[in-house]
Design an enzyme around this catalytic site. Sequence first.
Site, PDB file in Angstrom:
ATOM      1  N   ASP A 421       0.822  -1.201   0.000  1.00  0.00           N
ATOM      2  CA  ASP A 421       0.000   0.000   0.000  1.00  0.00           C
ATOM      3  C   ASP A 421       0.861   1.258   0.000  1.00  0.00           C
ATOM      4  O   ASP A 421       1.927   1.297   0.604  1.00  0.00           O
ATOM      5  CB  ASP A 421      -0.896  -0.022   1.242  1.00  0.00           C
ATOM      6  CG  ASP A 421      -1.820   1.175   1.319  1.00  0.00           C
ATOM      7  OD1 ASP A 421      -2.682   1.305   0.434  1.00  0.00           O
ATOM      8  OD2 ASP A 421      -1.679   1.974   2.260  1.00  0.00           O
ATOM      9  N   GLU A 474       1.005  -0.595  -5.182  1.00  0.00           N
ATOM     10  CA  GLU A 474       0.046   0.482  -5.431  1.00  0.00           C
ATOM     11  C   GLU A 474       0.875   1.757  -5.521  1.00  0.00           C
ATOM     12  O   GLU A 474       1.217   2.367  -4.514  1.00  0.00           O
ATOM     13  CB  GLU A 474      -0.979   0.589  -4.299  1.00  0.00           C
ATOM     14  CG  GLU A 474      -2.055   1.620  -4.605  1.00  0.00           C
ATOM     15  CD  GLU A 474      -2.516   2.416  -3.409  1.00  0.00           C
ATOM     16  OE1 GLU A 474      -3.501   3.146  -3.529  1.00  0.00           O
ATOM     17  OE2 GLU A 474      -1.866   2.342  -2.348  1.00  0.00           O
TER      18      GLU A 474
END
Length: 749
Positions: A421, A474
């Site tokens: 993330d 990401e």
Amino acid sequence: MTESTLYGEPAGSDVSLDIHPDAAQALVEASHGDPFAVLGPHEVDNAMVVRALLPGALGVDLLAHDSDRVLGRLQPGQVPDLFVGRLDHVTPYRLRIRWPYGEEVREDPYAFGALLGELDLYLIGEGNHRQLGHCLGAQVTSVDGVPGVRFAVWAPNARRVSVVGAFCQWDGRRFPMRLRQPTGVWEIFIPRLAVGTVYKYEILGPDGLLPLKADPVALATQAPPQTGSVVAEPLQHEWRDEVWMAGRAERHQGDAPISVYEVHAASWRRHGGDEGALYTWQDLAESLIPYVVEMGFTHIELLPIMEHPFGGSWGYQPLSQFAPSGRFGSPGGFAVFVDACHRAGIGVILDWVPAHFPTDPHGLARFDGTALYEYQDPREGFHQDWNTYIYNLGRHEVHGFMLASALHWLREFHVDALRVDAVASMLYRNYSRRDGEWIANIHGGQENLEAIDFLTHLNSVVAEEAPGALVIAEESTAWPGVTRPTQEGGLGFGYKWNMGWMHDSLSYMSEDPLYRRYHHDAVTFGLVYAFSEHFMLPISHDEVVHGKGSLINKMPGDRWQQFANLRAYLGFMWTHPGKKLLFMGCEFAQFREWSHDRELDWFLLGEPPHRGVQQLVGDLNRLYRESPALYEQDGVAQGFQWVVGDDSDNSVFAWLRWSRHGEPLLVVLNMLPQVLDGYELGVPSGGWWREVFNSDAGHYGGSDVGNQGGRQALELDRHGHPFALRLRLPPLGVLVLAPGDRSQGEQGA
């Protein structure tokens, strides 16, 4: 270190049961930094002095280690709660402690020597201990044949650390730990402690006592809102996924189909509806896995399941990087779930957060009274957007802590991939900061060199120690080489989320079809860079929260047009180069924006349009997996060929997808709510072209405009091809056609 060297007791003085007054006072005040130098057995002239600090005890006997024979009785010492005694010879013993509520018999924790080996300590200090989950934390083990729990925690700047829990009335004087220098790890073995025991650390920092801290390497935790760490039973799952693991690497290659169903485990389904109890891992194994198989997805991606105090963070502010959340059951239950996924042919991806951590006082924040896991300077160490601390990955021990966390999930639980993330926030020191709010790197630049080193090291180590596993980024910027191998100067990720495609395509779809002609390049631009990285196309949870509305509510027009637009968008996504990811609820057109506090609106499947979208997604997944042209050459330009990319007046797009062996599929998008008859498109071969998919088919809820199962190619030179198809394009529809025998059957309208 002995009490005499620590507190200045005169060398050569007569041996006494008493200790230096300063040492005695430090024990009472729980400020003694070396309790093993005072407590437990100490050999003196072939005799043995035993001391035990037992607040609240009525009396203490010494028993033989192998029987109930009384060796002697400890007497009250020079300060309250200190018991002392002397035996004429050195011998193993146990303590029989008389408490106001009963008797307890156990071995003396201070009778055991150093626990962690020198190699363990060296690797921790070097930041390269890849088995921290078996080294630090609470480890159920036996020492000298005695069962119990070994505790170890890194807190180099603490003055004293104790293990506390109900087993000692949360009294930090009972089990202060031994400091192992120079690494700064504190350790203690507590005999006879049971699996399931709740514990924390009481830490005396440089400036005083800290709030009780959860274990950074806890293997299990209490379910929130409780914040205790839990002694976990050693994971002894008997894995039965050898077939999956043997073929995993092949399933993750760039020439394999990957279609991911993204799931928030707490809100997919609940017992009894929105207010009901959360599903356990067993519940999810029994219901989620069959659903994913039926829908044709290849993988499940779980929003972070690492323990996190605030459910509203969806797991993206975790505090226990080694423990599955207690919300869903035990770590063993999670292993059963992963095993069941694999035996059903489904991979498991976990979202994992090495970018930041929350400020909760029981967590990592100023863990030993100093900025230990985070940067000291808030210009480096605090995320203003999320009110979280930033890991100081330049510190060896923190680097190693996060590296070991990643390997823990991949090795211990057979997880197939980690989706990292917020990579962009890690790569740039000035991420979401104005001038003057950030500190440049040693070269004066904006790049976070420590984070870059960590990510490249992570990807290299995963490739070495978890063969076939993926690490997915990401990453929302144009950072070059995110998926390029580390040996070629890249970051080494397996795939990168294509955030540009997601933003552009959703922006295009939100336009009234009347104005789409002015935004034609929002669709075509993604193909300019589609092969610069190994991409995954994400329609994730982030697109259906915080007032953004659900996926179908992004679509313009009346209700019929909304559904037609959604079906067309999903058809566009599944035929575009790149692996696929779709957040739960989008597959049946949930109208309400997603909320983590309630289950999905499954009742909508009682309505035909919603069932139609669900069937369409399942059929797209099956078409995708059965059509090598849609996945084999995802990462190379040879797999994609424009047929029509410039018909902005009609908002029509057409392209060919090619398999590695030269098998084509023709994809046609009509993004206007009108039928286009006789639309000619060049194709590379003659004969019959079957209509293998039509998003406007009646069984999906469409208007059933199509081509009666296919079209015969005409000998017409169109778009650089010697043949052409004259097609009827459905309104707001996507067609997929393949060359083949007409007798092979028909699909679509």
